[in-house]
Every structure is written in structure tokens, then in C-alpha cells.
Design a protein around this motif. Structure first.
Motif, PDB file in Angstrom:
ATOM      1  N   PRO A  83       4.842 -12.105  12.435  1.00 59.26           N
ATOM      2  CA  PRO A  83       3.590 -11.467  12.884  1.00 59.26           C
ATOM      3  C   PRO A  83       3.808 -10.212  13.729  1.00 59.26           C
ATOM      4  CG  PRO A  83       4.002 -13.484  14.115  1.00 59.26           C
ATOM      5  CD  PRO A  83       5.000 -13.455  13.001  1.00 59.26           C
ATOM      6  N   GLU A  84       4.987 -10.100  14.332  1.00 53.23           N
ATOM      7  CA  GLU A  84       5.251  -8.935  15.176  1.00 53.23           C
ATOM      8  C   GLU A  84       5.645  -7.691  14.376  1.00 53.23           C
ATOM      9  OE1 GLU A  84       9.225 -10.803  14.411  1.00 53.23           O
ATOM     10  OE2 GLU A  84       7.154 -11.476  14.771  1.00 53.23           O
ATOM     11  N   VAL A  85       5.949  -7.868  13.093  1.00 53.48           N
ATOM     12  CA  VAL A  85       6.397  -6.756  12.253  1.00 53.48           C
ATOM     13  C   VAL A  85       5.191  -6.099  11.583  1.00 53.48           C
ATOM     14  CG1 VAL A  85       7.785  -6.108  10.247  1.00 53.48           C
ATOM     15  CG2 VAL A  85       8.636  -7.818  11.854  1.00 53.48           C
ATOM     16  N   LYS A  86       5.079  -4.796  11.743  1.00 50.99           N
ATOM     17  CA  LYS A  86       3.977  -4.044  11.148  1.00 50.99           C
ATOM     18  C   LYS A  86       4.496  -3.206   9.974  1.00 50.99           C
ATOM     19  CE  LYS A  86       1.397  -5.569  14.475  1.00 50.99           C
ATOM     20  NZ  LYS A  86       0.423  -6.662  14.218  1.00 50.99           N
ATOM     21  N   GLY A  87       3.573  -2.810   9.117  1.00 49.02           N
ATOM     22  CA  GLY A  87       3.933  -1.892   8.031  1.00 49.02           C
ATOM     23  C   GLY A  87       4.197  -2.564   6.699  1.00 49.02           C
ATOM     24  N   PHE A  88       3.906  -3.870   6.572  1.00 47.79           N
ATOM     25  CA  PHE A  88       4.196  -4.569   5.315  1.00 47.79           C
ATOM     26  C   PHE A  88       2.933  -5.146   4.693  1.00 47.79           C
ATOM     27  CE2 PHE A  88       8.291  -4.200   7.258  1.00 47.79           C
ATOM     28  CZ  PHE A  88       9.158  -3.980   6.211  1.00 47.79           C
ATOM     29  N   SER A  89       1.864  -4.370   4.749  1.00 50.38           N
ATOM     30  CA  SER A  89       0.640  -4.755   4.055  1.00 50.38           C
ATOM     31  C   SER A  89       0.878  -4.641   2.549  1.00 50.38           C
ATOM     32  CB  SER A  89      -0.507  -3.830   4.462  1.00 50.38           C
ATOM     33  OG  SER A  89      -0.233  -2.502   4.045  1.00 50.38           O
ATOM     34  N   ALA A  90      -0.005  -5.225   1.765  1.00 51.60           N
ATOM     35  CA  ALA A  90       0.143  -5.150   0.308  1.00 51.60           C
ATOM     36  C   ALA A  90       0.117  -3.692  -0.159  1.00 51.60           C
ATOM     37  CB  ALA A  90      -0.983  -5.950  -0.362  1.00 51.60           C
ATOM     38  N   ARG A  91      -0.736  -2.893   0.470  1.00 49.05           N
ATOM     39  CA  ARG A  91      -0.832  -1.481   0.085  1.00 49.05           C
ATOM     40  C   ARG A  91       0.478  -0.743   0.366  1.00 49.05           C
ATOM     41  NH1 ARG A  91      -5.225   2.832   2.586  1.00 49.05           N
ATOM     42  NH2 ARG A  91      -4.730   4.593   1.207  1.00 49.05           N
ATOM     43  N   ASN A  92       1.077  -1.023   1.512  1.00 48.49           N
ATOM     44  CA  ASN A  92       2.313  -0.329   1.851  1.00 48.49           C
ATOM     45  C   ASN A  92       3.488  -0.845   1.026  1.00 48.49           C
ATOM     46  OD1 ASN A  92       2.939   1.910   3.460  1.00 48.49           O
ATOM     47  ND2 ASN A  92       4.082   0.656   4.905  1.00 48.49           N
ATOM     48  N   LEU A  93       3.464  -2.119   0.655  1.00 51.10           N
ATOM     49  CA  LEU A  93       4.498  -2.641  -0.242  1.00 51.10           C
ATOM     50  C   LEU A  93       4.414  -1.958  -1.612  1.00 51.10           C
ATOM     51  CD1 LEU A  93       4.435  -6.458   0.633  1.00 51.10           C
ATOM     52  CD2 LEU A  93       6.337  -4.872   1.033  1.00 51.10           C
ATOM     53  N   ASP A  94       3.191  -1.727  -2.063  1.00 52.20           N
ATOM     54  CA  ASP A  94       3.026  -0.970  -3.312  1.00 52.20           C
ATOM     55  C   ASP A  94       3.627   0.426  -3.194  1.00 52.20           C
ATOM     56  OD1 ASP A  94       1.792  -2.775  -5.062  1.00 52.20           O
ATOM     57  OD2 ASP A  94      -0.178  -2.440  -4.155  1.00 52.20           O
ATOM     58  N   ARG A  95       3.429   1.050  -2.016  1.00 53.44           N
ATOM     59  CA  ARG A  95       4.004   2.375  -1.785  1.00 53.44           C
ATOM     60  C   ARG A  95       5.532   2.323  -1.801  1.00 53.44           C
ATOM     61  NH1 ARG A  95       0.120   3.727   3.355  1.00 53.44           N
ATOM     62  NH2 ARG A  95      -1.619   4.722   2.258  1.00 53.44           N
ATOM     63  N   MET A  96       6.096   1.281  -1.206  1.00 55.86           N
ATOM     64  CA  MET A  96       7.553   1.141  -1.193  1.00 55.86           C
ATOM     65  C   MET A  96       8.102   1.014  -2.605  1.00 55.86           C
ATOM     66  SD  MET A  96       7.996  -1.522   1.995  1.00 55.86           S
ATOM     67  CE  MET A  96       6.859  -1.421   3.380  1.00 55.86           C
ATOM     68  N   LEU A  97       7.410   0.245  -3.434  1.00 54.78           N
ATOM     69  CA  LEU A  97       7.819   0.079  -4.824  1.00 54.78           C
ATOM     70  C   LEU A  97       7.757   1.419  -5.556  1.00 54.78           C
ATOM     71  CD1 LEU A  97       8.607  -1.741  -7.182  1.00 54.78           C
ATOM     72  CD2 LEU A  97       6.182  -2.279  -7.496  1.00 54.78           C
ATOM     73  N   ALA A  98       6.669   2.155  -5.348  1.00 55.95           N
ATOM     74  CA  ALA A  98       6.533   3.471  -5.976  1.00 55.95           C
ATOM     75  C   ALA A  98       7.602   4.435  -5.463  1.00 55.95           C
ATOM     76  CB  ALA A  98       5.138   4.034  -5.703  1.00 55.95           C
ATOM     77  N   PHE A  99       7.934   4.346  -4.190  1.00 57.26           N
ATOM     78  CA  PHE A  99       8.947   5.200  -3.570  1.00 57.26           C
ATOM     79  C   PHE A  99      10.307   4.964  -4.212  1.00 57.26           C
ATOM     80  CE2 PHE A  99      11.671   5.972   0.367  1.00 57.26           C
ATOM     81  CZ  PHE A  99      11.624   7.357   0.262  1.00 57.26           C
ATOM     82  N   ALA A 100      10.681   3.702  -4.384  1.00 60.23           N
ATOM     83  CA  ALA A 100      11.974   3.375  -4.991  1.00 60.23           C
ATOM     84  C   ALA A 100      12.015   3.796  -6.455  1.00 60.23           C
ATOM     85  CB  ALA A 100      12.248   1.879  -4.851  1.00 60.23           C
ATOM     86  N   ARG A 101      10.915   3.651  -7.155  1.00 59.84           N
ATOM     87  CA  ARG A 101      10.877   4.050  -8.563  1.00 59.84           C
ATOM     88  C   ARG A 101      10.917   5.574  -8.710  1.00 59.84           C
ATOM     89  NH1 ARG A 101       6.197  -0.228 -10.638  1.00 59.84           N
ATOM     90  NH2 ARG A 101       7.620  -2.001 -11.020  1.00 59.84           N
ATOM     91  N   ALA A 102      10.304   6.284  -7.746  1.00 54.93           N
ATOM     92  CA  ALA A 102      10.285   7.747  -7.813  1.00 54.93           C
ATOM     93  C   ALA A 102      11.662   8.343  -7.521  1.00 54.93           C
ATOM     94  CB  ALA A 102       9.260   8.304  -6.828  1.00 54.93           C
ATOM     95  N   TYR A 103      12.458   7.650  -6.677  1.00 57.65           N
ATOM     96  CA  TYR A 103      13.781   8.153  -6.296  1.00 57.65           C
ATOM     97  C   TYR A 103      14.833   7.047  -6.509  1.00 57.65           C
ATOM     98  CZ  TYR A 103      10.644  11.355  -3.830  1.00 57.65           C
ATOM     99  OH  TYR A 103       9.643  12.237  -3.509  1.00 57.65           O
ATOM    100  N   PRO A 104      15.153   6.738  -7.760  1.00 58.39           N
ATOM    101  CA  PRO A 104      16.109   5.653  -8.024  1.00 58.39           C
ATOM    102  C   PRO A 104      17.505   5.944  -7.482  1.00 58.39           C
ATOM    103  CG  PRO A 104      15.611   6.870 -10.027  1.00 58.39           C
ATOM    104  CD  PRO A 104      14.647   7.335  -8.999  1.00 58.39           C
ATOM    105  N   GLN A 105      17.838   7.223  -7.274  1.00 58.37           N
ATOM    106  CA  GLN A 105      19.133   7.610  -6.704  1.00 58.37           C
ATOM    107  C   GLN A 105      18.905   8.566  -5.532  1.00 58.37           C
ATOM    108  OE1 GLN A 105      20.855   9.059 -10.535  1.00 58.37           O
ATOM    109  NE2 GLN A 105      22.468   7.552 -10.128  1.00 58.37           N
ATOM    110  N   PRO A 106      18.518   8.052  -4.383  1.00 56.71           N
ATOM    111  CA  PRO A 106      18.161   8.919  -3.251  1.00 56.71           C
ATOM    112  C   PRO A 106      19.309   9.788  -2.756  1.00 56.71           C
ATOM    113  CG  PRO A 106      18.318   6.632  -2.556  1.00 56.71           C
ATOM    114  CD  PRO A 106      18.373   6.625  -4.044  1.00 56.71           C
ATOM    115  N   GLN A 107      20.553   9.342  -2.958  1.00 59.15           N
ATOM    116  CA  GLN A 107      21.693  10.122  -2.486  1.00 59.15           C
ATOM    117  C   GLN A 107      21.827  11.455  -3.205  1.00 59.15           C
ATOM    118  OE1 GLN A 107      21.854   7.299  -4.155  1.00 59.15           O
ATOM    119  NE2 GLN A 107      23.246   7.526  -5.898  1.00 59.15           N
ATOM    120  N   VAL A 108      21.182  11.577  -4.368  1.00 61.66           N
ATOM    121  CA  VAL A 108      21.240  12.833  -5.124  1.00 61.66           C
ATOM    122  C   VAL A 108      20.523  13.951  -4.378  1.00 61.66           C
ATOM    123  CG1 VAL A 108      20.431  13.966  -7.232  1.00 61.66           C
ATOM    124  CG2 VAL A 108      21.484  11.698  -7.356  1.00 61.66           C
TER     125      VAL A 108
END
Length: 369
Positions: free
Chosen positions: A70-95
Motif C-alpha cells: 500500500p505504501e508504493v505509488k505509481g502502479f495503477s492499472a493505467r500506469n501499468l499499461d503505460r509501462m507495457l507500452a514503454f517496453a514495447r516501444a523501446y525493446p532495446q533501450p541501450q541503443v
């Protein structure tokens, strides 16, 4: 007595050290948070691919995280969707190294915080999460998104400013003005000047009647100097309007005079109502000559002229710049016209606009919601 006189300098030095450490700590925390979000998104992407989980898993996961942490913020369903989209948009972030993003953003200067990033580390970690969420929502093309990413790092855009730049399609306007910079300036100064100016300039914060005068436009731009500087871009310092110069026994007045802190040069802006005329270039060339002789310091770069007209013929503008000695750019500007009284009732009220701005500010402060 000597010790007391030196105390203010001591206090200033220690305050500067504290502020620098706080800035580094904030950058480090942001980098860790964005990396965490990418890893969570990558985990979700991998598990969905391997196990065939549908979108229904994300609301359940958000609820369980809320119950067990309960003390952790930022993991709403909407933000989890954003995280998924973020990882898919940048599959190789080190590039996405500083060099690659600077190239895609067509910028030459990389901020100190990014410049110190090792080549193998990703520039993605340098941008706040709220900026990433906005870019993913508004910009689907990767190259265009990287342009805004790089410009945000260089210009230091807030989330609201980034939203305004996207709305104004800034990526289509930077470096598009007719100019002679390549012929009149050495490299890389010519490239930096080219990318610092744009075409057209959008003065949508102004409303003027159709028959407005050029002096009226000057007054309104100076009255809205913060918005004007935002449209010009980072680095412009306002020197004056109708800036007085004397040549021989004659007086001349520059419409607007700026100094660019990064380019290290004066910028003379002349405003014209209506179409561009070839004789405008000669007059602006004259002004740049006078500024170079009377104001320019030995360490300054050559003065630049920028002619802003409501419309221009590109071929005519190119011919007008041939033989011109000084670096000059010719661009157009667009502004909002005053609306007829019969239509004003259809506009949103001040209260509704303020409510919208407040909700946007809340979204920036709490992007995870």
C-alpha cells in the motif's frame, strides 16, 4: 572582520554544493524509477507472450500490488499499461545513446547530465516518466518521438511545454526557414543557428484585427514576452524593442533585439505585415552591420538577422539573400485573428480554461494516476 567579510562567499559556495547534490540525487532517482518501469513493462510483455495472458491481468495485478504494497505509488492499472507500452516501444533501450538521440533530434549540444552518460547507457533514463507517458500517447512515429526526446533534454522542456511543442508540430518547423547561414557562418555555428530558428512561428497567444500595424504587433509580443520567448526557443534573452541606433547624424530603430546565450550573438528581428519584399533583406543586412560595429563584443559570433513576414515567396526570398553579407533568415508567422462578436459566445469561459489547466497540472504532478 576579514573572516566576516568572507562569510557570504562561503555560504554561497556551500549552498551551490547542496543544490548540485540535490540535482544529482533527483536525476539518479528518476533514472532508477524509469528503469524500474521499463523492466516491469518488459516482464509483462514477456509473460503475456509466453503464457497468453490477456489485458485482464493488468487490473488484477494493480489491485494486488495496492493491497500488498500500500505504501508504493505509481502502479495503477493505467500506469501499468503505460509501462507495457514503454517496453514495447523501446525493446532495446541501450541503443538510445546520447549520440544517436542527438543525431535523430538534429541537435549538436547535449546537456551535461546526458553528456556524462556512458555510450552503453540509455538516454531514455534521463527523461521524467510523465514526459515518456505523454510522448507515447501523442507520438507514434519513433523518429519523431526521438526528436522531441532529444529536444526536451537539450531545451529543458517541462511536461506542459512539451505538450505545447507537440501541439504546434515543432518538429516540422525547426530549421525550415530560408537562409544564407551555410554561406555566411562557419560550421558548426551555421548548423546551430539553422536548428535554433524555425518557420513558421506560431503567435497563437495574440489576437489582432485584420488591419493591425507592425508597431502594434511589436507591443503585443513584448507584452506577452514569456510566451514569445517560449515560441522562439531556449537561449533567447530580450534586449529591447525599437532599439535605438545612431549612424552618422541619423537615427534608426530596430523592431526587436535579442541576444542568444548559446549562440553567443545578437539577433535582430524585423516584423512586417503582409508579404515579404526583396528590399527588406537589404535593410536587415544594414541593421546587422550596425549592431556588429556598435554592440558586438570581440568574443561574440556575427550578428544574425531574422525577418518575420505574414507570408513569403520562397523563390523571391532566396533571390533576395544572394549577395547579402550578413547571416539572415526569412520566416513567416501565424497569429490568431480577433473573432466576430457573434462567435465569442461559443468560446470556453475563463473558468473552464482554468479548470482544464489545473487538471493538466495535476496530471503532470501525478502522472501515474
Amino acid at each position: 572582520m576579514t573572516e566576516l567579510s568572507q562569510y557570504p562567499a562561503l555560504l554561497s559556495e556551500i549552498k551551490a554544493q547542496i543544490h548540485a547534490a540535490q540535482s544529482r540525487a533527483m536525476l539518479a532517482v528518476n533514472a532508477e524509477l524509469v528503469q524500474l518501469y521499463w523492466h516491469v513493462g518488459q516482464t509483462l510483455h514477456t509473460r503475456q507472450a509466453q503464457s497468453g495472458w490477456g489485458a485482464g491481468i493488468i487490473p488484477r495485478l494493480a489491485q494486488d500490488i495496492r493491497n500488498e504494497l500500500p505504501e508504493v505509488k505509481g502502479f495503477s492499472a493505467r500506469n501499468l499499461d503505460r509501462m507495457l507500452a514503454f517496453a514495447r516501444a523501446y525493446p532495446q533501450p541501450q541503443v538510445f545513446s546520447p549520440q544517436l538521440v542527438a543525431k535523430m533530434a538534429r541537435v549538436e549540444i547535449v546537456p551535461q547530465a546526458v553528456a556524462k552518460t556512458a555510450d552503453k547507457e540509455s538516454v531514455l533514463w534521463q527523461l521524467p516518466w510523465g514526459h515518456h507517458a505523454l510522448l507515447l500517447e501523442k507520438i507514434k512515429d519513433l523518429e519523431v518521438r526521438c526528436w522531441y526526446l532529444g529536444q526536451t533534454l537539450v531545451q529543458g522542456w517541462s511536461r506542459n511545454t512539451l505538450a505545447l511543442q507537440i501541439k504546434g508540430q515543432a518538429h516540422d518547423r525547426h530549421g525550415q526557414l530560408i537562409n544564407n547561414f551555410a554561406e555566411r557562418l562557419s560550421s558548426p555555428q551555421s548548423d546551430l543557428v539553422q536548428q535554433s530558428l524555425k518557420d513558421p512561428y506560431i503567435f497563437d497567444f495574440l489576437t489582432l484585427e485584420a488591419g493591425f500595424h507592425e508597431r502594434e504587433l511589436e507591443v503585443y509580443l513584448v507584452a506577452h514576452i514569456e510566451k514569445f520567448l517560449l515560441e522562439l526557443g531556449q537561449g533567447f534573452a530580450f534586449v529591447g524593442r525599437q532599439y535605438h541606433l545612431t549612424v552618422g547624424d541619423k537615427d534608426f530603430y530596430l523592431d526587436l533585439l535579442f541576444y542568444h546565450l548559446k549562440l553567443r550573438c545578437y539577433l535582430v528581428i524585423e516584423l512586417k505585415r503582409g508579404d515579404f519584399k526583396p528590399e527588406y533583406a537589404g535593410k536587415l543586412n544594414f541593421y546587422c552591420n550596425v549592431v556588429d560595429d556598435s554592440l558586438r563584443h570581440a568574443s561574440d559570433a556575427p550578428t544574425i538577422g531574422l525577418m518575420l513576414c505574414q507570408d513569403k515567396d520562397n523563390v523571391l526570398a532566396e533571390y533576395a539573400l544572394r549577395g547579402i553579407d550578413k547571416p539572415i533568415g526569412i520566416a513567416s508567422y501565424e497569429l490568431t485573428r480577433s473573432l466576430p462578436t457573434t462567435l465569442q459566445s461559443a468560446l470556453p469561459s475563463i473558468e473552464s480554461i482554468e479548470a482544464e489547466l489545473n487538471s493538466y497540472a495535476t496530471a503532470e504532478t501525478h502522472p501515474e494516476s
